[in-house]
Design a protein around this motif. Structure first.
Motif, PDB file in Angstrom:
ATOM      1  N   GLY A 235      87.618  45.313  54.899  1.00  0.00           N
ATOM      2  CA  GLY A 235      86.501  45.850  54.565  1.00  0.00           C
ATOM      3  C   GLY A 235      85.317  45.257  53.529  1.00  0.00           C
ATOM      4  N   GLU A 236      86.065  44.188  52.647  1.00  0.00           N
ATOM      5  CA  GLU A 236      85.250  43.496  51.797  1.00  0.00           C
ATOM      6  C   GLU A 236      84.576  42.177  52.564  1.00  0.00           C
ATOM      7  OE1 GLU A 236      84.671  43.385  48.759  1.00  0.00           O
ATOM      8  OE2 GLU A 236      85.313  45.371  48.595  1.00  0.00           O
ATOM      9  N   ASP A 237      83.415  41.863  52.285  1.00  0.00           N
ATOM     10  CA  ASP A 237      82.579  40.916  52.868  1.00  0.00           C
ATOM     11  C   ASP A 237      82.845  39.763  51.741  1.00  0.00           C
ATOM     12  OD1 ASP A 237      80.511  39.169  53.608  1.00  0.00           O
ATOM     13  OD2 ASP A 237      79.203  40.672  54.266  1.00  0.00           O
ATOM     14  N   PRO A 238      83.367  38.798  51.995  1.00  0.00           N
ATOM     15  CA  PRO A 238      83.575  37.628  51.175  1.00  0.00           C
ATOM     16  C   PRO A 238      82.306  36.830  50.601  1.00  0.00           C
ATOM     17  CG  PRO A 238      84.513  37.125  53.255  1.00  0.00           C
ATOM     18  CD  PRO A 238      84.075  38.316  53.249  1.00  0.00           C
ATOM     19  N   LEU A 239      81.120  36.637  51.814  1.00  0.00           N
ATOM     20  CA  LEU A 239      80.248  36.134  51.829  1.00  0.00           C
ATOM     21  C   LEU A 239      79.240  36.807  50.842  1.00  0.00           C
ATOM     22  CD1 LEU A 239      78.400  33.589  52.438  1.00  0.00           C
ATOM     23  CD2 LEU A 239      77.802  35.025  54.624  1.00  0.00           C
ATOM     24  N   ALA A 240      79.217  37.974  50.874  1.00  0.00           N
ATOM     25  CA  ALA A 240      78.186  38.960  50.096  1.00  0.00           C
ATOM     26  C   ALA A 240      78.830  39.056  48.695  1.00  0.00           C
ATOM     27  CB  ALA A 240      78.254  40.252  50.475  1.00  0.00           C
ATOM     28  N   THR A 241      80.175  38.980  48.622  1.00  0.00           N
ATOM     29  CA  THR A 241      81.061  39.097  47.193  1.00  0.00           C
ATOM     30  C   THR A 241      80.461  37.978  46.398  1.00  0.00           C
ATOM     31  OG1 THR A 241      82.584  40.668  48.005  1.00  0.00           O
ATOM     32  CG2 THR A 241      83.107  39.458  46.019  1.00  0.00           C
ATOM     33  N   ARG A 242      80.572  36.763  47.080  1.00  0.00           N
ATOM     34  CA  ARG A 242      80.559  35.501  46.492  1.00  0.00           C
ATOM     35  C   ARG A 242      79.101  35.275  45.939  1.00  0.00           C
ATOM     36  NH1 ARG A 242      83.812  31.153  45.529  1.00  0.00           N
ATOM     37  NH2 ARG A 242      82.645  29.148  45.217  1.00  0.00           N
ATOM     38  N   LEU A 243      78.044  35.541  46.972  1.00  0.00           N
ATOM     39  CA  LEU A 243      76.782  35.734  46.330  1.00  0.00           C
ATOM     40  C   LEU A 243      76.442  36.441  45.077  1.00  0.00           C
ATOM     41  CD1 LEU A 243      74.600  35.658  49.534  1.00  0.00           C
ATOM     42  CD2 LEU A 243      75.055  33.727  47.847  1.00  0.00           C
ATOM     43  N   LEU A 244      76.915  37.830  45.202  1.00  0.00           N
ATOM     44  CA  LEU A 244      76.916  38.516  44.137  1.00  0.00           C
ATOM     45  C   LEU A 244      77.633  37.888  42.836  1.00  0.00           C
ATOM     46  CD1 LEU A 244      76.974  41.946  45.654  1.00  0.00           C
ATOM     47  CD2 LEU A 244      75.007  41.004  44.895  1.00  0.00           C
ATOM     48  N   LEU A 245      78.723  37.544  43.045  1.00  0.00           N
ATOM     49  CA  LEU A 245      79.421  37.183  41.920  1.00  0.00           C
ATOM     50  C   LEU A 245      78.625  35.780  40.990  1.00  0.00           C
ATOM     51  CD1 LEU A 245      82.393  36.842  40.368  1.00  0.00           C
ATOM     52  CD2 LEU A 245      82.655  35.061  41.983  1.00  0.00           C
ATOM     53  N   VAL A 246      78.218  34.778  42.039  1.00  0.00           N
ATOM     54  CA  VAL A 246      77.527  33.509  41.317  1.00  0.00           C
ATOM     55  C   VAL A 246      76.151  34.096  40.903  1.00  0.00           C
ATOM     56  CG1 VAL A 246      76.930  31.204  41.864  1.00  0.00           C
ATOM     57  CG2 VAL A 246      78.734  31.996  43.025  1.00  0.00           C
ATOM     58  N   GLY A 247      75.371  34.609  41.617  1.00  0.00           N
ATOM     59  CA  GLY A 247      74.348  35.134  41.102  1.00  0.00           C
ATOM     60  C   GLY A 247      74.371  35.933  39.791  1.00  0.00           C
ATOM     61  N   GLU A 248      75.285  36.802  39.576  1.00  0.00           N
ATOM     62  CA  GLU A 248      75.436  37.584  38.167  1.00  0.00           C
ATOM     63  C   GLU A 248      76.135  36.609  37.001  1.00  0.00           C
ATOM     64  OE1 GLU A 248      78.015  41.121  36.257  1.00  0.00           O
ATOM     65  OE2 GLU A 248      77.901  41.151  38.356  1.00  0.00           O
ATOM     66  N   TRP A 249      77.084  35.683  37.507  1.00  0.00           N
ATOM     67  CA  TRP A 249      77.585  34.802  36.722  1.00  0.00           C
ATOM     68  C   TRP A 249      76.438  33.825  36.139  1.00  0.00           C
ATOM     69  CZ3 TRP A 249      81.076  34.836  33.367  1.00  0.00           C
ATOM     70  CH2 TRP A 249      81.446  33.365  32.828  1.00  0.00           C
ATOM     71  N   LEU A 250      75.456  32.983  36.931  1.00  0.00           N
ATOM     72  CA  LEU A 250      74.445  32.515  36.410  1.00  0.00           C
ATOM     73  C   LEU A 250      73.606  33.223  35.549  1.00  0.00           C
ATOM     74  CD1 LEU A 250      73.739  30.485  39.605  1.00  0.00           C
ATOM     75  CD2 LEU A 250      74.351  29.290  37.467  1.00  0.00           C
ATOM     76  N   ARG A 251      73.293  34.456  35.909  1.00  0.00           N
ATOM     77  CA  ARG A 251      72.558  35.421  35.049  1.00  0.00           C
ATOM     78  C   ARG A 251      73.231  35.510  33.632  1.00  0.00           C
ATOM     79  NH1 ARG A 251      73.604  40.366  33.214  1.00  0.00           N
ATOM     80  NH2 ARG A 251      71.667  41.706  32.939  1.00  0.00           N
ATOM     81  N   THR A 252      74.541  35.683  33.802  1.00  0.00           N
ATOM     82  CA  THR A 252      75.186  35.763  32.343  1.00  0.00           C
ATOM     83  C   THR A 252      75.279  34.426  31.630  1.00  0.00           C
ATOM     84  OG1 THR A 252      76.671  37.255  33.547  1.00  0.00           O
ATOM     85  CG2 THR A 252      77.452  36.472  31.255  1.00  0.00           C
ATOM     86  N   ILE A 253      75.460  33.361  32.017  1.00  0.00           N
ATOM     87  CA  ILE A 253      75.691  32.123  31.483  1.00  0.00           C
ATOM     88  C   ILE A 253      74.134  31.557  30.968  1.00  0.00           C
ATOM     89  CG2 ILE A 253      77.781  31.543  32.288  1.00  0.00           C
ATOM     90  CD1 ILE A 253      76.331  29.440  33.993  1.00  0.00           C
ATOM     91  N   ARG A 254      73.098  32.077  31.662  1.00  0.00           N
ATOM     92  CA  ARG A 254      71.833  31.526  31.378  1.00  0.00           C
ATOM     93  C   ARG A 254      71.329  32.071  29.940  1.00  0.00           C
ATOM     94  NH1 ARG A 254      69.109  34.042  35.515  1.00  0.00           N
ATOM     95  NH2 ARG A 254      69.570  32.090  36.403  1.00  0.00           N
ATOM     96  N   ALA A 255      72.019  33.257  29.512  1.00  0.00           N
ATOM     97  CA  ALA A 255      71.789  33.843  28.143  1.00  0.00           C
ATOM     98  C   ALA A 255      72.366  33.174  27.107  1.00  0.00           C
ATOM     99  CB  ALA A 255      71.808  35.255  28.198  1.00  0.00           C
TER     100      ALA A 255
END
Length: 302
Positions: A235-255
């Motif tokens: 039931g997990e979508d690895p493509l969606a999971t990875r996009l959200l993961l990388v997007g949020e991590w970039l948001r986190t380290i940007r600060a």
């Protein structure tokens, strides 16, 4: 989907005042505490994950719409974001028959490679600081508020904090001249590399210059959310999971300015959050790449 002409006008809620090459998240969070990432953040994560290392390729807009739909971005938002990124020099478009394809520009490639360096080569923990600082002074008139905003945003991404209003500082020897030149502000900026006098309380300066509580809170939030979230399985979508993961991590380290670890609290949460990010990233890398390869329609970039 055929005839993929992207409209040339943008709805007001998709415009932003961020510098070329960067995006930010929407204010607040969605239900469950998940950050609301801008479509451009997710678009950059998509191109960084699935296009950057593939050479001169462009991707059919319908494929992009399908992939971003997996993370809740609607078709109109994707189309408007593509138009905006073309206008800002981050993407180039290419027609193949009745279909429109999008590829990276040189500017976008530099932005994504910089992000990749921050994520994988430098990491979120600075254990290697040699005691040097980079100082940047600038003076711009009130009539150039947009230029000042762009410069400050790019400086913040590069790890700088405002020591005083027109004097910014970053740990280490930061090569920021190219950023300044890209913004056309070389004549208005002076850059120095120096070490602090022993009379300077560096710990106090760090606390006064950067909002450590805010940066730490982002790491704690990221770690808590992704530790509790399954990265793979039925039931997990690895493509969606990875996009959200990388997007949020970039948001986190940007600060995060990657301040010297020796001048941060002993329980600084960046290391734990980074371990969580890399664990989920490793789990999703191959499944996401396989799924993207099966789904994406691409063409050589001319």
């Amino acid at each position: 989907m055929e005839d993929d002409d992207i409209p040339d006008t943008l709805p007001h809620d998709l415009r932003d005042d961020l510098p070329v090459g960067l995006s930010d998240d929407l204010p607040g969070t969605s239900d469950g505490g998940t950050p609301q990432l801008r479509p451009q953040s997710l678009m950059l994560a998509f191109f960084g994950n699935h296009v950057l290392d593939e050479g001169d390729l462009c991707v059919y807009s319908g494929s992009i719409i399908d992939v971003l739909g997996r993370v809740g971005v609607g078709e109109q938002a994707v189309r408007s974001t593509l138009t905006r990124m073309v206008g800002r020099g981050l993407l180039r478009r290419q027609r193949e028959g009745r279909r429109m394809y999008f590829g990276l520009t040189g500017q976008a490639t530099r932005v994504l490679e910089d992000g990749r360096t921050r994520i994988w080569r430098e990491g979120a923990v600075n254990d290697d600081w040699d005691g040097d600082w980079t100082l940047l002074g600038f003076s711009l008139p009130e009539s150039r508020q947009r230029d000042r905003h762009d410069l400050r945003s790019r400086l913040a991404w590069s790890g700088f904090g405002a020591l005083y209003s027109g004097l910014w500082i970053a740990p280490g020897r930061v090569d920021v001249a190219a950023v300044v030149a890209e913004l056309g502000l070389t004549a208005h900026v002076k850059i120095f590399h120096a070490s602090a006098d022993e009379a300077t309380d560096i710990g106090l300066m760090v606390r006064d210059t950067w909002d450590l509580e805010s940066v730490a809170a982002r790491y704690v939030s990221f770690d808590k959310r992704w530790t509790a979230r399954p990265a793979a399985g039925p039931g997990e979508d690895p493509l969606a999971t990875r996009l959200l993961l990388v997007g949020e991590w970039l948001r986190t380290i940007r600060a995060d300015p990657r301040l010297p670890a020796r001048h941060l609290p002993p329980d600084w949460p960046a290391r734990a959050a980074q371990d969580t990010f890399r664990r989920v990233a490793e789990q999703t890398a191959a499944p996401a790449a396989d799924l993207a390869h099966a789904l994406l329609e691409t063409a050589p970039l001319r």
